[in-house]
Design an enzyme around this catalytic site. Sequence first.
Site, PDB file in Angstrom:
ATOM      1  CD  GLU A  60      51.579  20.680  28.149  1.00 14.76           C
ATOM      2  OE1 GLU A  60      52.911  20.202  28.649  1.00 14.76           O
ATOM      3  OE2 GLU A  60      50.732  20.428  28.198  1.00 14.76           O
ATOM      4  CG  HIS A  76      55.825  23.347  31.624  1.00 17.54           C
ATOM      5  ND1 HIS A  76      55.618  23.065  30.282  1.00 17.54           N
ATOM      6  CD2 HIS A  76      55.633  22.271  32.399  1.00 17.54           C
ATOM      7  CE1 HIS A  76      55.387  21.606  30.338  1.00 17.54           C
ATOM      8  NE2 HIS A  76      55.380  21.205  31.479  1.00 17.54           N
ATOM      9  CG  ASP A  84      56.520  18.351  29.548  1.00 18.97           C
ATOM     10  OD1 ASP A  84      56.774  18.649  30.549  1.00 18.97           O
ATOM     11  OD2 ASP A  84      55.199  18.186  29.029  1.00 18.97           O
ATOM     12  CG  HIS A 135      53.266  16.079  26.922  1.00 16.92           C
ATOM     13  ND1 HIS A 135      53.060  17.203  27.497  1.00 16.92           N
ATOM     14  CD2 HIS A 135      52.646  15.806  25.823  1.00 16.92           C
ATOM     15  CE1 HIS A 135      52.123  17.588  26.848  1.00 16.92           C
ATOM     16  NE2 HIS A 135      51.702  16.722  25.834  1.00 16.92           N
ATOM     17  CD  GLU A 144      48.710  16.492  28.612  1.00 18.74           C
ATOM     18  OE1 GLU A 144      49.918  16.245  28.853  1.00 18.74           O
ATOM     19  OE2 GLU A 144      48.040  17.456  29.057  1.00 18.74           O
ATOM     20  CG  HIS A 166      50.800  21.400  33.211  1.00 21.35           C
ATOM     21  ND1 HIS A 166      51.575  20.916  32.314  1.00 21.35           N
ATOM     22  CD2 HIS A 166      50.797  22.657  32.849  1.00 21.35           C
ATOM     23  CE1 HIS A 166      51.998  21.863  31.418  1.00 21.35           C
ATOM     24  NE2 HIS A 166      51.569  22.794  31.703  1.00 21.35           N
ATOM     25  CD  GLU A 176      56.084  19.444  34.667  1.00 17.02           C
ATOM     26  OE1 GLU A 176      55.824  18.581  33.797  1.00 17.02           O
ATOM     27  OE2 GLU A 176      55.348  20.562  34.829  1.00 17.02           O
TER      28      GLU A 176
END
Lengths: 267, 267, 267, 267, 267, 267
Positions: free
Chosen positions: D35, D37, D46, D121, D123, D178, D183
């Site tokens: 994904e 970032h 992730d 992650h 989701e 995010h 992170e």
Amino acid sequence: MSHSTVFAAEMPWPDYQKRVQNGDVPVLIPLGSMEQHGHHMPMHVDVLLPTEFARRVARQVGALVAPPFTYGYKSHQKSGGGNFFPGTTSLDGATLVNALKDVVKEFVRHGVRNLCIVNGHFENSWFITEAIDLALRELDWGDIHDVKVVVLSYWDFVDQASIEKLYPNGFLGWDIEHGGVLETSLMLRLHPDLVSLQDAVEHAPATFPPYDVYPAKPEWTPASGTLSSPKEATAEKGDILLDVCTRGIAEALKAEFGLPAALAKTN
Amino acid sequence: MSHSTVFAAEMPWPDYQKRVQNGDVPVLIPLGSMEQHGHHMPMHVDVLLPTEFARRVARQVGALVAPPFTYGYKSHQKSGGGNFFPGTTSLDGATLVNALKDVVKEFVRHGVRNLCIVNGHFENSWFITEAIDLALRELDWGDIHDVKVVVLSYWDFVDQASIEKLYPNGFLGWDIEHGGVLETSLMLRLHPDLVSLQDAVEHAPATFPPYDVYPAKPEWTPASGTLSSPKEATAEKGDILLDVCTRGIAEALKAEFGLPAALAKTN
Amino acid sequence: MSHSTVFAAEMPWPDYQKRVQNGDVPVLIPLGSMEQHGHHMPMHVDVLLPTEFARRVARQVGALVAPPFTYGYKSHQKSGGGNFFPGTTSLDGATLVNALKDVVKEFVRHGVRNLCIVNGHFENSWFITEAIDLALRELDWGDIHDVKVVVLSYWDFVDQASIEKLYPNGFLGWDIEHGGVLETSLMLRLHPDLVSLQDAVEHAPATFPPYDVYPAKPEWTPASGTLSSPKEATAEKGDILLDVCTRGIAEALKAEFGLPAALAKTN
Amino acid sequence: MSHSTVFAAEMPWPDYQKRVQNGDVPVLIPLGSMEQHGHHMPMHVDVLLPTEFARRVARQVGALVAPPFTYGYKSHQKSGGGNFFPGTTSLDGATLVNALKDVVKEFVRHGVRNLCIVNGHFENSWFITEAIDLALRELDWGDIHDVKVVVLSYWDFVDQASIEKLYPNGFLGWDIEHGGVLETSLMLRLHPDLVSLQDAVEHAPATFPPYDVYPAKPEWTPASGTLSSPKEATAEKGDILLDVCTRGIAEALKAEFGLPAALAKTN
Amino acid sequence: MSHSTVFAAEMPWPDYQKRVQNGDVPVLIPLGSMEQHGHHMPMHVDVLLPTEFARRVARQVGALVAPPFTYGYKSHQKSGGGNFFPGTTSLDGATLVNALKDVVKEFVRHGVRNLCIVNGHFENSWFITEAIDLALRELDWGDIHDVKVVVLSYWDFVDQASIEKLYPNGFLGWDIEHGGVLETSLMLRLHPDLVSLQDAVEHAPATFPPYDVYPAKPEWTPASGTLSSPKEATAEKGDILLDVCTRGIAEALKAEFGLPAALAKTN
Amino acid sequence: MSHSTVFAAEMPWPDYQKRVQNGDVPVLIPLGSMEQHGHHMPMHVDVLLPTEFARRVARQVGALVAPPFTYGYKSHQKSGGGNFFPGTTSLDGATLVNALKDVVKEFVRHGVRNLCIVNGHFENSWFITEAIDLALRELDWGDIHDVKVVVLSYWDFVDQASIEKLYPNGFLGWDIEHGGVLETSLMLRLHPDLVSLQDAVEHAPATFPPYDVYPAKPEWTPASGTLSSPKEATAEKGDILLDVCTRGIAEALKAEFGLPAALAKTN
């Protein structure tokens, strides 16, 4: 009506029930396809051949033969020419897996404990593996743990000695036998009226690079749809094949299912 | 080899391709089952009969016949005795839906635009409906919008006049005809060697309450598995049925597919 | 941060986007498994090896490498020892099909038009075939018709000359190479710290009857889990394999994807 | 070869078997995604982060770490920017559910009874819930009733005291973290070579209306793909996060799995 | 019969067709559950509330309301007490996804282009996301590209000012509002006959560790099934909630669907 | 709050639990559809009617009524006009099967052992059959073997004597009763405000050929959507229907579930 048939679906249910209820009698399920087999053969070769092997073996070992699967998995370019041919009529992988899984579980419901999948279409192989794995898993959930399934493709029983007789000029592998000497010889022996060898197209054996491309490239497949020439096919070679494969399969089932001699019938 | 066959799978692919590529020639797909049909008939009645109707109609209207589906949906107690009988070997609904969907889409890939599902097993009906709906949806996603599918069960073409000839003592409905006069008369006419009417069990027509119970109650089904007595079946009644149903189906296809006269062949 | 990586997931998205948006740059997807590989090798051999081949080829042809699939299809007894081993951790066929289908469609959404599946686990093969067929079908429904996918297993690029060098005493087939000279030599060359050749069990090559049995019979597989002895493995053989397979795969991709010279990088 | 690894796939199967066969040793499964970032971080953040948390916790509590899931569920606009970004490569919900279900059941087959899903992650969350529910249901069908699964996302272990240290100017919720301070700080600490903070785009925290719209509206997401600015990220904050989350997760597992002291190793 | 209803299913089809055929009129689909809501409230709270919000909003913006989904996804321990409670009756994730996908596609077939999912059950959220993603994908395959879907949960429209009025002693988050002040106040205002506040169990707000455990641990949920005490609920608070959420949702739909003033009706 | 309701979802869970936990109290699940019912009736007729029959029967036999299924299987041309009508909003077959399967299994989890599916939409019939078969199979896997399910459609309880009163000019079959005298009379009796008989279109009963065509041919269905004229419908006929069907269903449940007299309540 003679009840000497080995085809389960030709029996009334009480006769069938008597045969299968204690679990000793194996049921053989032929799996085929509807797939082009060149200019000289019909499209149900992969149904006719495993059904005939199943019939002969069933006679020898006292088994029954289930109705064949008339459609199979998609034709692969390197073993069946590719699924782009008109006439080739195939199932998605999941469909074949579920259909075979359902049918296996039903035979077990009847009492059958020994099953054999007699495959006539190479591309079915891995979806058979998955179907049997899932069927056994679900049977296990239903607390049935004593089912045994033998899975085979008839050509795997051709031994080295026979190969030398069948392919005196050298053998190039089962994969390119699609529509070639193997299948054509068997059809000449069993269904000569369905073969017109004069329409066969002679060509060099198909060669492929060591990878696949999708969408398939039709130019990789000989235009006839066969992957090697069937011109050397003969009914006599068909006899050799019938003999070695029938014998091999019968021995395998006797070994795996521990078939009591009493079950075996003479043909 | 004579190419006069109407069975698509008996043809080499180039012959088949010539017939179907412009879309005019309909393909008929017989759908059956492996299901108990009493003590006097084998378990593939529902495959043999629609395949024979398809063959006769195909001859008349210039169509082709696909390989039959040899397994179908679960036997329902009120129309097939129930799925608990040994020998009855059925698919889950989703499996049948996906198998028929896959096959229909393959024929369309070949060029076929007119298809007919010739059903021989009542319980398949709604899963055929769903399969065709899903197949047309996916074809629509693939920008193919000109496919037409006729779905029928052969017994729905028996008209009132024939019913009076077949059932002089009164007709009780197609649902309890499982293993009764309809199917047995057809089998006596087409496959007398597979019928042993002397083994049939005579019993009053099955009656059921206006609801279903699951798990099914075996005591609701006559022990023979038939839902009405086949004792009045005759080959002559089989002739009446063959005639009226073949004619009706052929007319339906001509009307729906607008078949040009040139396609029709005499048998 | 150096952007010289070929691993797509090591890039920030804007760098990745620049590379893939016009569709020229291929994406290589390594597919592996978590599977026992004998007493002397870890269980992610089938992830490490195709990822390394993908990395080397990507460098040569200017491609990118996607994150590897860390789990694969069930181990088959004749090519992986069987799925009954502790440690072997597998997906159902439908799961692998859907996962690969989803991922392929996502790369196409990004702009990628040339993809290559670099397989490291034999049992994945047919489920890859199905995944790609379904992905292309769905892309077609979405009116995307210009995607090309090359599918390969790295060992298929070992040529006859190399086989003679690698197996001076004769080669018995890739299927029984599970945990044998092929994989062990590559691991000795690439990850010597993960190999303990002294723990390897020497045994004769596995032999199997020409059929499968389910549930699998553990006694058919050598107790070590390897199907042939890895004792002849050497890092030098690993070099031969690395060279011939990397070269072969790179040439295949150049041929199939018509890669412009400008894309190729020197390592 | 040192067997001190906690990564199950780095072990030969006999070593792994010894560890898991009596069921005491927990297996931790990291779940990630590919994904975007932002401009300053790679796309496998992730995967890297939960794998590292799993590794550290496994060391402390005597557990093993399974291969990470390298792809996850679709990026949601309010927590990952949206699935329309190039590079973001996602699975359908059902695919993720089935993949995790399959893998959990395989570890249980090996003997594992305590599992922990370490999610990286957001989701993935609800599809993990469903996967575990379905896995436990199927295990129950197979008469295995003693499996326990802990599901967690590492950021949920950041306590209030740490939040105050990490976000001295106020904390706006994990959802808009995010690509933000959380992170980025962890990546600066663990993989500084993969972060280029100078490329990060500074912007106000993303704000969204109290509903979602599909298809997603790209103009709602900051063009960089991050939902809050990572500019305040530091390796020191990464240390705080590593410490509080590792400790919290380890305590959770000790409490839930009742881990005997003997299993715990010092790192 | 007055056609002033906003409930689509209360209309004859010609009236409905007139409203939706040009695509301007939005359709709102309430999604609920059958789920325990403590000792003082019935189990269809999650159906009644979103249906009422949908009705009020539909009146204001000239929309229609579809039949509610009466079953939803599994109750999660931290937001609904857990799916182990008697009475809680839930769908698998894939079932909910497919049901909503099917229904959305049907409304689009009618001509609807603006849809709003009005969710009343927190656990449905991510399966709604997936359903809408899949529905839009399939509509795209069918060459329909102009559908817009707003997804919302009514409580997300409660603003800070209202929260302060509703929870003068502090607000602990929507997740533990299950069966608490929010839902109880709305039910007291709308369906006082279905609430027996005297049967409510007073208890401290539920607290949970930062992870989940499966199988769920019933001892983590207050025995009543509510996650916070409903004792402070009043019909007046229900008025506040009705007002702020209805207004917020109506504004969202006007903004997103660009509703022409002519469509709005006064209630 | 009066707990005299028979609607399970109107109860708090502890009251519900008391009723169902020992398994004696049956749960009735109404299954409907959202489907056009002509110009004179709303689209949720198939929900309202089975729910009302379920309510009345539940009162008589001491059962509970589950929330109705508000959407059903696709409308068939010969029994519902066809699924092409605006307003008709249907589920795929597999979706309906899975939804009903899930819900049945949940009620069994609560302790329920006797269930009755009260169908109001003909097209649901075979998908109900499949759902119950799959639910019982999965319950069997979970070692629950004592569940009994009665499946019925309310109109099947209309006896010959009633038919003669309802259709003095002859009865043409339930299939073309869609939107006709049966449903309209019941609606006139139960929901007169939702019927506008003056808007009904008078037409001869629909006639169809003995086969189906897909895509459906709209010209086969009367333009109104009804398959026979509702003009002879009266509230008095509604009383006859309510009486005979309620009585018949109640007797069926008493017979099948062996309901102790103590459970029956007077209304």
